[in-house]
Motif scaffolding. Structure first.
Motif, mmCIF file in Angstrom:
data_model
loop_
_atom_site.group_PDB
_atom_site.id
_atom_site.type_symbol
_atom_site.label_atom_id
_atom_site.label_comp_id
_atom_site.label_asym_id
_atom_site.label_seq_id
_atom_site.Cartn_x
_atom_site.Cartn_y
_atom_site.Cartn_z
ATOM 1 N N SER A 465 0.835 -1.202 0.000
ATOM 2 C CA SER A 465 0.000 0.000 0.000
ATOM 3 C C SER A 465 0.871 1.253 0.000
ATOM 4 N N LEU A 466 1.885 1.253 0.860
ATOM 5 C CA LEU A 466 2.760 2.421 0.939
ATOM 6 C C LEU A 466 3.519 2.617 -0.367
ATOM 7 N N ARG A 467 3.849 1.512 -1.040
ATOM 8 C CA ARG A 467 4.522 1.618 -2.345
ATOM 9 C C ARG A 467 3.646 2.371 -3.347
ATOM 10 N N ALA A 468 2.338 2.160 -3.290
ATOM 11 C CA ALA A 468 1.416 2.855 -4.193
ATOM 12 C C ALA A 468 1.161 4.288 -3.739
ATOM 13 N N TRP A 469 1.032 4.498 -2.415
ATOM 14 C CA TRP A 469 0.712 5.830 -1.904
ATOM 15 C C TRP A 469 1.888 6.796 -2.004
ATOM 16 N N MET A 470 3.114 6.272 -1.818
ATOM 17 C CA MET A 470 4.302 7.131 -1.794
ATOM 18 C C MET A 470 5.378 6.538 -2.703
ATOM 19 N N PRO A 471 5.188 6.650 -4.027
ATOM 20 C CA PRO A 471 6.139 6.028 -4.964
ATOM 21 C C PRO A 471 7.553 6.571 -4.837
ATOM 22 N N GLU A 472 7.704 7.782 -4.267
ATOM 23 C CA GLU A 472 9.041 8.353 -4.152
ATOM 24 C C GLU A 472 9.938 7.543 -3.209
ATOM 25 N N LEU A 473 9.337 6.694 -2.377
ATOM 26 C CA LEU A 473 10.144 5.861 -1.478
ATOM 27 C C LEU A 473 10.847 4.727 -2.214
ATOM 28 N N ALA A 474 10.359 4.393 -3.422
ATOM 29 C CA ALA A 474 10.954 3.326 -4.248
ATOM 30 C C ALA A 474 10.994 2.000 -3.499
ATOM 31 N N LEU A 475 9.881 1.653 -2.857
ATOM 32 C CA LEU A 475 9.782 0.356 -2.197
ATOM 33 C C LEU A 475 9.734 -0.757 -3.234
ATOM 34 N N PRO A 476 10.369 -1.893 -2.980
ATOM 35 C CA PRO A 476 10.317 -3.002 -3.946
ATOM 36 C C PRO A 476 8.921 -3.601 -4.028
ATOM 37 N N ASP A 477 8.638 -4.217 -5.166
ATOM 38 C CA ASP A 477 7.338 -4.840 -5.409
ATOM 39 C C ASP A 477 7.306 -6.206 -4.733
ATOM 40 N N PRO A 520 16.409 0.734 6.615
ATOM 41 C CA PRO A 520 15.742 2.045 6.568
ATOM 42 C C PRO A 520 14.343 1.990 5.947
ATOM 43 N N LEU A 521 14.160 1.171 4.915
ATOM 44 C CA LEU A 521 12.831 1.073 4.305
ATOM 45 C C LEU A 521 11.851 0.381 5.245
ATOM 46 N N ARG A 522 12.314 -0.599 5.997
ATOM 47 C CA ARG A 522 11.425 -1.262 6.951
ATOM 48 C C ARG A 522 10.973 -0.284 8.025
ATOM 49 N N GLN A 523 11.869 0.615 8.429
ATOM 50 C CA GLN A 523 11.481 1.636 9.400
ATOM 51 C C GLN A 523 10.473 2.607 8.805
ATOM 52 N N ASP A 526 7.055 0.989 8.966
ATOM 53 C CA ASP A 526 6.489 1.026 10.318
ATOM 54 C C ASP A 526 6.016 2.430 10.696
ATOM 55 N N ALA A 527 6.741 3.464 10.209
ATOM 56 C CA ALA A 527 6.378 4.831 10.592
ATOM 57 C C ALA A 527 5.222 5.376 9.768
ATOM 58 N N LEU A 528 5.206 5.093 8.456
ATOM 59 C CA LEU A 528 4.234 5.715 7.560
ATOM 60 C C LEU A 528 2.989 4.858 7.329
ATOM 61 N N ALA A 529 3.099 3.557 7.546
ATOM 62 C CA ALA A 529 1.938 2.661 7.446
ATOM 63 C C ALA A 529 1.926 1.786 8.687
ATOM 64 N N PRO A 530 1.656 2.385 9.841
ATOM 65 C CA PRO A 530 1.784 1.654 11.114
ATOM 66 C C PRO A 530 0.744 0.545 11.237
#
Length: 641
Positions: A465-477, A520-523, A526-530
């Motif tokens: 969900s966070l990957r879709a909401w905040m693409p600038e984070l570049a979370l892996p699929d 860092p991405l795992r943190q 946890d912070a942005l999609a608690p």
């Protein structure tokens, strides 16, 4: 069909579209096809002299009828043409999966082609176009690009020769068709996809290189399958036989009777050359095949004359080099079924001439739901097969997942390519092979076979969900498709030392999945999609995350008792304030009272009605007149209040 006439046009300006089925002016007067009419053909296989005759002006006193193929759609002007009779059909190249080649197939014309054909009638003066299909029939606006509907082995071979795999096409070749073409070229020994010591300049990352065989195939200027067969001939006599086979494979079937063997067709060609009449064969077709074989002998520099007789397996021994993916071995318990080198199954007809043959090559197949049907094939000699395809005969230990036993099975297996010739128990399971087999089993069973916990499913939903909401984070699929495609990288190490899927602990699996994100991405997740949020009552409540069937995130849900939100004016938000929570406001008994993303509007408009109804039902719980300033609580009122 184009009908030319020297008389002036009948009427109108330009091209007049006539109703389907109406009589053509060119055929009027009751003259039929007798005297005074020249009937000419125009197609690409005609000699240049005959094609030129059509382009010359005719005698002004004679009618001219031109029977033409798609070639008449070109910009060439046919003199005297005032009438076009359009069948609405065209022969266009289409990939035939049965044969593995592209063939000309009869298809409906596009609207653009129909317009082009009608234009032939009005090129020099007004004319008529008669279209032989109902006006209600809708045509495709344009022809599909040829590259999108033909077999691409020849193109893939050319690309390998140029050393460039990422050329920019006007219409790009379909990735699946190009991948299949390269897989075929590898089977034919034409290309190498491994590291190259001296890669060609400007070679793309996915570039392939030609082998020596591939360069020889390219020089023959024909389909790679046929080129591989011609190059496989051991001597000049065998090369002449390969030329006969190339001509037979490319031609229409010369036999009237249905027969699935190439030997019968080749013997009909031998009889034709000897002047013998075969009642089951088309003499005109055999004459064309004989002429084509003669051309093949010139192109391949075959000095020997065409053979008059060969051993029973000789044809199949050569065809196997053209169709290595369709070499078949008889099923041990069913003489009509054959396992093919490409991993599929095929069957022969009850009256097949191939019945009883341990090895065959199926050059034409009709693909069906279960087993393909062999339409055309030949017997293959196993000794020749072992000599020509020695690297494909292997014996090794294999570990596979048995879905019925839900366990690994270790076997000593003898194979020819994708065909299992023999399998025996191998005893102890090799650890590395076991890990790979379990990893492949997950691809078959699906990710649900792994030990998911509810918390881990929620964590993946949060990350996705966070990957879709905040693409600038570049979370892996972390979608199913990507996880399965990359399973060797992250899942294979988790199975090391194991022999069962259920031996993988949920803790180890969770850590392996979470390791797809660095610390860092795992943190950030946890912070942005608690997973939980503190509500005004002072307690933590869980946020539910979910993904739709297409992988898109659904609105996150916070289910909480209404009394725990007293004093809170605005709807809580996550993802740096971008995403509001969907509040499921519950009664003291945990039943839903309201679903909203507008908490302020609920307090203003809806709460008074809810209070009036619920106060009598739950008198032990607070229902203040002013929820804005009330103290949030998860408890009932103290006794006596």
């Amino acid at each position: 069909m184009h009908a030319g006439h020297a008389d002036p046009p009948r009427a109108g300006e330009g091209v007049k579209a006539a109703a389907a089925g109406a009589p053509s002016p060119a055929c009027g007067g009751g003259s039929g096809w007798g005297q005074g009419v020249d009937v000419l053909e125009l197609h690409g296989d005609l000699p240049v002299e005959q094609q030129s005759r059509v382009l010359q002006p005719g005698d002004g006193n004679r009618r001219r009828v031109v029977l033409a193929t798609n070639v008449a759609e070109s910009s060439v002007t046919l003199p005297g043409v005032r009438v076009v009779i359009d069948s609405g059909l065209a022969r266009e190249p289409r990939f035939d999966p049965n044969s593995g080649f592209s063939r000309l197939d009869v298809v409906a014309v596009s609207q653009a082609s129909a317009d082009q054909r009608a234009g032939r009638a009005g090129r020099v003066a007004e004319g008529f176009a008669y279209r032989l299909w109902p006006q209600s029939q809708r045509l495709e606006p344009q022809r599909r690009p040829e590259i999108a509907q033909v077999e691409l082995a020849g193109l893939a071979l050319e690309l390998a020769a140029w050393g460039q795999s990422d050329l920019r096409f006007v219409d790009a070749p379909p990735p699946g068709a190009l991948a299949a073409a390269r897989d075929l070229l590898q089977r034919l020994g034409a290309i190498d996809t491994g590291p190259h010591p001296n890669p060609p300049p400007h070679a793309g990352e996915g570039a392939v290189t030609l082998t020596v065989t591939g360069r020889r195939m390219l020089k023959l200027g024909t389909h790679p399958r046929l080129a591989a067969m011609l190059l496989a001939a051991r001597d000049d006599a065998e090369r002449a036989l390969a030329c006969d086979l190339a001509a037979l494979v490319e031609a229409r079937d010369p036999l009237r009777a249905r027969n699935d063997g190439w030997r019968a067709r080749w013997l009909a060609l031998v009889a034709f050359r000897a002047g013998r009449n075969d009642p089951d064969a088309h003499r005109g077709g055999l004459a064309a095949i004989d002429a084509a074989a003669r051309q093949w002998r010139l192109r391949s520099d075959a000095k020997a004359p065409p053979p008059g007789g060969v051993p029973a397996h000789a044809l199949g021994d050569l065809l196997a080099h053209a169709f290595p993916d369709r070499i078949g071995h008889v099923h041990p318990r069913d003489p009509q079924r054959y396992a093919l080198a490409n991993g599929r199954m095929a069957r022969i007809a009850d009256d097949s001439t191939l019945r009883g043959e341990p090895w065959i090559v199926a050059s034409e197949l009709r693909f069906e739901a279960k087993d393909s049907l062999v339409l055309r094939g030949a017997a293959v000699d196993e000794a020749r097969l072992r000599a020509d395809f020695a690297p494909r005969f292997v014996e090794r230990d294999e570990v596979r997942w048995d879905a019925g036993k839900r366990a690994l099975v270790a076997e000593r297996v003898r194979r020819f390519d994708g065909i299992v010739l023999d399998a025996r128990p191998a005893g102890r399971v090799d650890g590395a092979l076991a890990a790979r087999a379990l990893t492949d089993a997950v691809a078959e069973l699906g990710l649900d076979a792994l030990p998911w916990s509810d918390g881990l499913r929620q964590w993946r939903a949060r990350a996705q969900s966070l990957r879709a909401w905040m693409p600038e984070l570049a979370l892996p699929d972390l979608s199913d498709a990507v996880l399965l495609a990359s399973r060797e990288a992250w899942l294979l190490p988790l199975f090391e030392g194991g022999t069962r899927i259920d031996a993988l602990s949920s803790e180890a699996f969770a850590e392996g999945l979470r390791a797809q994100l660095d610390w860092p991405l795992r943190q950030q997740v946890d912070a942005l999609a608690p997973a939980r949020i503190v509500v005004p009552s002072g307690l933590e409540r869980r946020i539910e995350y979910a993904l739709a069937h297409d992988g898109a995130p659904e609105a996150p849900v916070l289910a909480v008792k209404l009394q725990e939100l007293f004093g809170l004016a605005e709807t809580p938000r996550i993802a740096d304030g971008r995403i509001p929570l969907t509040l499921h406001l519950l009664s003291p008994a945990g039943r839903p009272l309201q679903v909203t993303q507008d908490l302020r509007g609920f307090w203003d408009r809806t709460y008074p009605d809810v209070r009036k109804e619920m106060k009598g039902r739950y008198p032990k719980h607070p229902w203040p007149d002013d929820p804005w300033n009330a103290i949030a609580t998860h408890r009932a009122k103290p006794r006596g209040t």
